[in-house]
Design a protein around this motif. Structure first.
Motif, PDB file in Angstrom:
ATOM      1  N   ALA A   1       0.835  -1.210   0.000  1.00 37.72           N
ATOM      2  CA  ALA A   1       0.000   0.000   0.000  1.00 37.72           C
ATOM      3  C   ALA A   1       0.869   1.259   0.000  1.00 37.72           C
ATOM      4  O   ALA A   1       0.498   2.270  -0.611  1.00 37.72           O
ATOM      5  CB  ALA A   1      -0.929  -0.007   1.201  1.00 37.72           C
ATOM      6  N   ASN A   2       2.013   1.204   0.667  1.00 35.16           N
ATOM      7  CA  ASN A   2       2.939   2.353   0.639  1.00 35.16           C
ATOM      8  C   ASN A   2       3.387   2.646  -0.790  1.00 35.16           C
ATOM      9  O   ASN A   2       3.392   3.797  -1.233  1.00 35.16           O
ATOM     10  CB  ASN A   2       4.166   2.076   1.505  1.00 35.16           C
ATOM     11  CG  ASN A   2       3.878   2.155   2.976  1.00 35.16           C
ATOM     12  OD1 ASN A   2       2.861   2.699   3.397  1.00 35.16           O
ATOM     13  ND2 ASN A   2       4.774   1.613   3.778  1.00 35.16           N
ATOM     14  N   ARG A   3       3.757   1.606  -1.515  1.00 31.87           N
ATOM     15  CA  ARG A   3       4.195   1.805  -2.904  1.00 31.87           C
ATOM     16  C   ARG A   3       3.044   2.323  -3.755  1.00 31.87           C
ATOM     17  O   ARG A   3       3.254   3.163  -4.645  1.00 31.87           O
ATOM     18  CB  ARG A   3       4.769   0.514  -3.473  1.00 31.87           C
ATOM     19  CG  ARG A   3       6.164   0.219  -2.937  1.00 31.87           C
ATOM     20  CD  ARG A   3       6.838  -0.904  -3.697  1.00 31.87           C
ATOM     21  NE  ARG A   3       6.106  -2.161  -3.616  1.00 31.87           N
ATOM     22  CZ  ARG A   3       6.136  -2.972  -2.562  1.00 31.87           C
ATOM     23  NH1 ARG A   3       6.856  -2.679  -1.507  1.00 31.87           N
ATOM     24  NH2 ARG A   3       5.446  -4.094  -2.569  1.00 31.87           N
ATOM     25  N   GLU A   4       1.846   1.861  -3.506  1.00 27.51           N
ATOM     26  CA  GLU A   4       0.681   2.309  -4.275  1.00 27.51           C
ATOM     27  C   GLU A   4       0.416   3.804  -4.081  1.00 27.51           C
ATOM     28  O   GLU A   4       0.126   4.503  -5.053  1.00 27.51           O
ATOM     29  CB  GLU A   4      -0.564   1.512  -3.882  1.00 27.51           C
ATOM     30  CG  GLU A   4      -0.534   0.072  -4.354  1.00 27.51           C
ATOM     31  CD  GLU A   4      -1.686  -0.754  -3.793  1.00 27.51           C
ATOM     32  OE1 GLU A   4      -2.682  -0.166  -3.301  1.00 27.51           O
ATOM     33  OE2 GLU A   4      -1.584  -1.989  -3.835  1.00 27.51           O
ATOM     34  N   VAL A   5       0.509   4.299  -2.833  1.00 28.32           N
ATOM     35  CA  VAL A   5       0.218   5.717  -2.617  1.00 28.32           C
ATOM     36  C   VAL A   5       1.298   6.610  -3.212  1.00 28.32           C
ATOM     37  O   VAL A   5       1.009   7.729  -3.633  1.00 28.32           O
ATOM     38  CB  VAL A   5      -0.044   6.070  -1.127  1.00 28.32           C
ATOM     39  CG1 VAL A   5      -1.273   5.356  -0.598  1.00 28.32           C
ATOM     40  CG2 VAL A   5       1.170   5.833  -0.250  1.00 28.32           C
ATOM     41  N   VAL A   6       2.522   6.131  -3.277  1.00 23.50           N
ATOM     42  CA  VAL A   6       3.574   6.908  -3.944  1.00 23.50           C
ATOM     43  C   VAL A   6       3.349   6.878  -5.451  1.00 23.50           C
ATOM     44  O   VAL A   6       3.425   7.911  -6.129  1.00 23.50           O
ATOM     45  CB  VAL A   6       4.980   6.393  -3.572  1.00 23.50           C
ATOM     46  CG1 VAL A   6       6.054   7.080  -4.407  1.00 23.50           C
ATOM     47  CG2 VAL A   6       5.239   6.595  -2.080  1.00 23.50           C
ATOM     48  N   ARG A   7       3.060   5.709  -5.984  1.00 25.35           N
ATOM     49  CA  ARG A   7       2.861   5.554  -7.431  1.00 25.35           C
ATOM     50  C   ARG A   7       1.682   6.384  -7.937  1.00 25.35           C
ATOM     51  O   ARG A   7       1.653   6.789  -9.097  1.00 25.35           O
ATOM     52  CB  ARG A   7       2.635   4.075  -7.769  1.00 25.35           C
ATOM     53  CG  ARG A   7       2.597   3.805  -9.272  1.00 25.35           C
ATOM     54  CD  ARG A   7       2.421   2.332  -9.613  1.00 25.35           C
ATOM     55  NE  ARG A   7       3.550   1.550  -9.155  1.00 25.35           N
ATOM     56  CZ  ARG A   7       3.486   0.592  -8.224  1.00 25.35           C
ATOM     57  NH1 ARG A   7       2.336   0.294  -7.654  1.00 25.35           N
ATOM     58  NH2 ARG A   7       4.550  -0.075  -7.867  1.00 25.35           N
ATOM     59  N   ALA A   8       0.720   6.689  -7.092  1.00 28.19           N
ATOM     60  CA  ALA A   8      -0.488   7.413  -7.509  1.00 28.19           C
ATOM     61  C   ALA A   8      -0.271   8.918  -7.679  1.00 28.19           C
ATOM     62  O   ALA A   8      -1.158   9.608  -8.180  1.00 28.19           O
ATOM     63  CB  ALA A   8      -1.604   7.180  -6.488  1.00 28.19           C
ATOM     64  N   VAL A   9       0.905   9.431  -7.320  1.00 26.62           N
ATOM     65  CA  VAL A   9       1.137  10.876  -7.317  1.00 26.62           C
ATOM     66  C   VAL A   9       2.372  11.201  -8.159  1.00 26.62           C
ATOM     67  O   VAL A   9       3.413  10.548  -8.009  1.00 26.62           O
ATOM     68  CB  VAL A   9       1.345  11.387  -5.867  1.00 26.62           C
ATOM     69  CG1 VAL A   9       1.573  12.879  -5.835  1.00 26.62           C
ATOM     70  CG2 VAL A   9       0.161  11.000  -4.984  1.00 26.62           C
ATOM     71  N   VAL A  10       2.268  12.211  -9.030  1.00 26.67           N
ATOM     72  CA  VAL A  10       3.447  12.635  -9.800  1.00 26.67           C
ATOM     73  C   VAL A  10       4.458  13.277  -8.848  1.00 26.67           C
ATOM     74  O   VAL A  10       4.087  13.829  -7.798  1.00 26.67           O
ATOM     75  CB  VAL A  10       3.078  13.609 -10.943  1.00 26.67           C
ATOM     76  CG1 VAL A  10       2.181  12.937 -11.975  1.00 26.67           C
ATOM     77  CG2 VAL A  10       2.455  14.876 -10.413  1.00 26.67           C
ATOM     78  N   ARG A  11       5.733  13.201  -9.205  1.00 25.49           N
ATOM     79  CA  ARG A  11       6.796  13.658  -8.309  1.00 25.49           C
ATOM     80  C   ARG A  11       6.583  15.073  -7.798  1.00 25.49           C
ATOM     81  O   ARG A  11       6.767  15.348  -6.603  1.00 25.49           O
ATOM     82  CB  ARG A  11       8.160  13.545  -8.981  1.00 25.49           C
ATOM     83  CG  ARG A  11       9.285  13.911  -8.012  1.00 25.49           C
ATOM     84  CD  ARG A  11      10.664  13.702  -8.567  1.00 25.49           C
ATOM     85  NE  ARG A  11      10.957  14.690  -9.571  1.00 25.49           N
ATOM     86  CZ  ARG A  11      11.537  14.437 -10.734  1.00 25.49           C
ATOM     87  NH1 ARG A  11      11.889  13.218 -11.044  1.00 25.49           N
ATOM     88  NH2 ARG A  11      11.771  15.388 -11.586  1.00 25.49           N
ATOM     89  N   ALA A  12       6.198  15.995  -8.643  1.00 23.92           N
ATOM     90  CA  ALA A  12       6.031  17.389  -8.225  1.00 23.92           C
ATOM     91  C   ALA A  12       4.958  17.557  -7.160  1.00 23.92           C
ATOM     92  O   ALA A  12       4.976  18.531  -6.404  1.00 23.92           O
ATOM     93  CB  ALA A  12       5.713  18.262  -9.435  1.00 23.92           C
ATOM     94  N   ASP A  13       4.031  16.609  -7.079  1.00 22.58           N
ATOM     95  CA  ASP A  13       2.935  16.705  -6.108  1.00 22.58           C
ATOM     96  C   ASP A  13       3.103  15.787  -4.898  1.00 22.58           C
ATOM     97  O   ASP A  13       2.204  15.709  -4.056  1.00 22.58           O
ATOM     98  CB  ASP A  13       1.602  16.389  -6.807  1.00 22.58           C
ATOM     99  CG  ASP A  13       1.235  17.440  -7.833  1.00 22.58           C
ATOM    100  OD1 ASP A  13       1.685  18.603  -7.710  1.00 22.58           O
ATOM    101  OD2 ASP A  13       0.489  17.094  -8.781  1.00 22.58           O
TER     102      ASP A  13
END
Length: 136
Positions: free
Chosen positions: A98-110
């Motif tokens: 789930a940690n990887r999923e929440v990071v993957r869901a957001v572009v780097r700038a955001d």
């Protein structure tokens, strides 16, 4: 002893104490996983009890506000240093996937960063954390 590399952890200053400790622990585990050569030998006390090995070099911990944390991330990436990251959304998850999923869901700038950790040559780390103060 002076090491050729440095490990730096940058943590957002406005977090609660438990969050800062949690972020530091997770981020340093990322460094250990990526750089097995930074792990020292296991410990043993005079009674013969053995203990786990630790990272065998100092870890410098800096505090930063959100913009300074993002700037440090950008500096790392422009220098081809792959960081470990921890975002605020990760506090709401219950497991690693789930940690990887929440990071993957957001572009780097955001990304709502609360911490990063990096390991690289000393001079490179100095440029990444330039202007930051040690966490207090």
């Amino acid at each position: 002893m002076q090491f050729d590399t440095k490990i730096a952890v940058v943590i957002r200053s406005d977090l609660q104490a438990w969050q800062k400790l949690n972020v530091a622990a997770f981020l340093t585990s990322g460094i250990a996983a990526a750089f097995s050569e930074c792990i020292g030998e296991p410990y043993e006390d005079a009674s013969g009890t053995t203990y786990h090995a630790l990272i065998g070099q100092p870890i410098l911990i800096y505090g930063a506000d959100g913009p300074a944390l993002s700037r440090a991330l950008d500096r790392a990436l422009t220098r081809n240093v792959v960081p470990a990251v921890y975002t605020e959304d990760m506090f709401k998850t219950t497991h690693d996937a789930a940690n990887r999923e929440v990071v993957r869901a957001v572009v780097r700038a955001d990304l709502n960063l609360v911490g990063i950790a990096v390991r690289a040559e000393r001079k490179v780390i100095d440029k990444i954390v330039d202007g930051l103060k040690f966490h207090s």
